[in-house]
Write an enzyme that holds these catalytic residues in place. Structure first.
Site, PDB file in Angstrom:
ATOM      1  N   LYS A  84       0.851  -1.194   0.000  1.00 31.21           N
ATOM      2  CA  LYS A  84       0.000   0.000   0.000  1.00 31.21           C
ATOM      3  C   LYS A  84       0.887   1.244   0.000  1.00 31.21           C
ATOM      4  CE  LYS A  84      -4.527  -0.350   2.184  1.00 31.21           C
ATOM      5  NZ  LYS A  84      -5.238  -0.191   3.457  1.00 31.21           N
TER       6      LYS A  84
HETATM    7  O1  G3P Z   1      -9.156   0.554   4.265  1.00 32.54           O
HETATM    8  C1  G3P Z   1      -9.039   1.827   4.826  1.00 32.54           C
HETATM    9  C2  G3P Z   1      -9.794   1.884   6.090  1.00 32.54           C
HETATM   10  O2  G3P Z   1      -9.256   1.020   7.040  1.00 32.54           O
HETATM   11  C3  G3P Z   1     -10.007   3.234   6.643  1.00 32.54           C
HETATM   12  O3  G3P Z   1     -11.250   3.157   7.225  1.00 32.54           O
HETATM   13  O4  G3P Z   1     -13.114   3.744   8.661  1.00 32.54           O
HETATM   14  O5  G3P Z   1     -10.776   4.433   9.277  1.00 32.54           O
HETATM   15  O6  G3P Z   1     -11.940   5.515   7.406  1.00 32.54           O
HETATM   16  P1  G3P Z   1     -11.796   4.281   8.209  1.00 32.54           P
END
Ligand code: G3P
Length: 274
Positions: free
Chosen positions: A98
């Site tokens: 990533k």
């Molecule tokens: O895959 C990216 C993710 O883990 C971010 O999610 O919910 O922290 O915005 P969030």
């Protein structure tokens, strides 16, 4: 649509894989922090290398596992990507790196746009890249051109961004309408994008227009309704937290139906199974 689990928690990953619905795994430093805390609280100790090796084995061959770099400059990101790939890809041949699209780091008055450079170099070295932290269609277009195998738009964080623009209070899992929110007769938008799902749909349209091989992993997914909308716009992959995967299975009428069928079962029918 492929489903990845957005988690670094080996217990969750194992369980979701046993349901036969998981095609891959995505992690990031925050998810690794959360998973390591979860196991440490249970008194389970391990080195980071041991943990990642186990995670890659649990995911198994044929299921990509995204591991993220932590640096921002070209040298750091490239070095970390090579280290992660060299150390871990031989375990199950499923590591994908990533790389954030564009950290826009400023050094001595000069702005570096090193994400794209690193993607190009990793492509030349045959190290697959999942380009992360995508917040606009233009970023996705450039990442695809630079050679990213996957681009990860953060749908939920775009919804957060739009809501924060108007000072709206909300819970992380709250649904945000795909078609956007109308405020003072105008749809709230970020450069024309009206929601996280809209961002994913726009990227899908652009990649399809030019037949890119790059696939979209819709990330930052917050609730089951958003997953359904992502599937409706035809996203290739959604990476989903385990809590949301569980919500996707639930419906009160299904539960009620199960209870009623159990109540109605006659002894003669029960006999068959003895
Ligand atoms: O895959 C990216 C993710 O883990 C971010 O999610 O919910 O922290 O915005 P969030």
């Amino acid at each position: 649509m492929k489903i990845f689990i957005d988690s670094a928690n080996i217990d969750e990953i194992k369980e979701a894989i046993s349901w036969g619905i998981v095609d891959g795994v995505t992690t990031n430093p925050s998810l690794i922090k959360k998973a390591v805390e979860y196991f440490k609280n249970q008194g389970i100790s391990f080195t980071m290398e041991e943990y990642i090796e186990k995670l890659l084995k649990v995911a198994g061959k044929g299921r990509w596992v995204s591991l993220e770099v932590i640096g921002n400059t070209e040298d750091d990101m490239l070095g970390e990507a090579e280290t992660l790939f060299a150390k871990f890809n031989n375990i199950s041949n499923n590591v994908i790196i990533k790389i954030p699209v564009n950290p826009e780091i400023e050094e001595n008055g000069t702005k570096h746009f090193d994400g794209l450079k690193v993607i190009k170099k990793l492509k030349e070295k045959n190290i697959p890249v999942n380009c992360t932290l995508i917040m606009s269609s233009n970023q996705a277009l450039l990442a695809a051109k630079a050679g990213a195998k996957y681009v990860s738009p953060f749908a939920g964080r775009i919804d957060d961004f739009l809501r924060k623009k108007i000072g709206m209070t909300f819970e992380k899992e709250d649904y945000y309408p795909e078609e956007g929110l109308v405020i003072d007769e105008k749809v709230l938008n970020d450069d024309g994008i009206v929601s996280g799902v809209d961002l994913v749909a726009s990227i899908k349209e652009i990649l399809d227009n030019f037949n890119f091989d790059t696939e979209i992993i819709a990330a930052s997914v917050r609730n089951a309704r958003q997953v359904r909308e992502l599937a409706e716009v035809g996203v290739h992959i959604a990476t989903i937290p385990f809590s949301v995967i569980k919500d996707m299975v639930k419906h009160p009428k299904t539960f009620e139906g199960m209870i009623n069928f159990m109540k109605d079962t006659i002894p003669e029918y029960r006999e068959i199974f003895k």
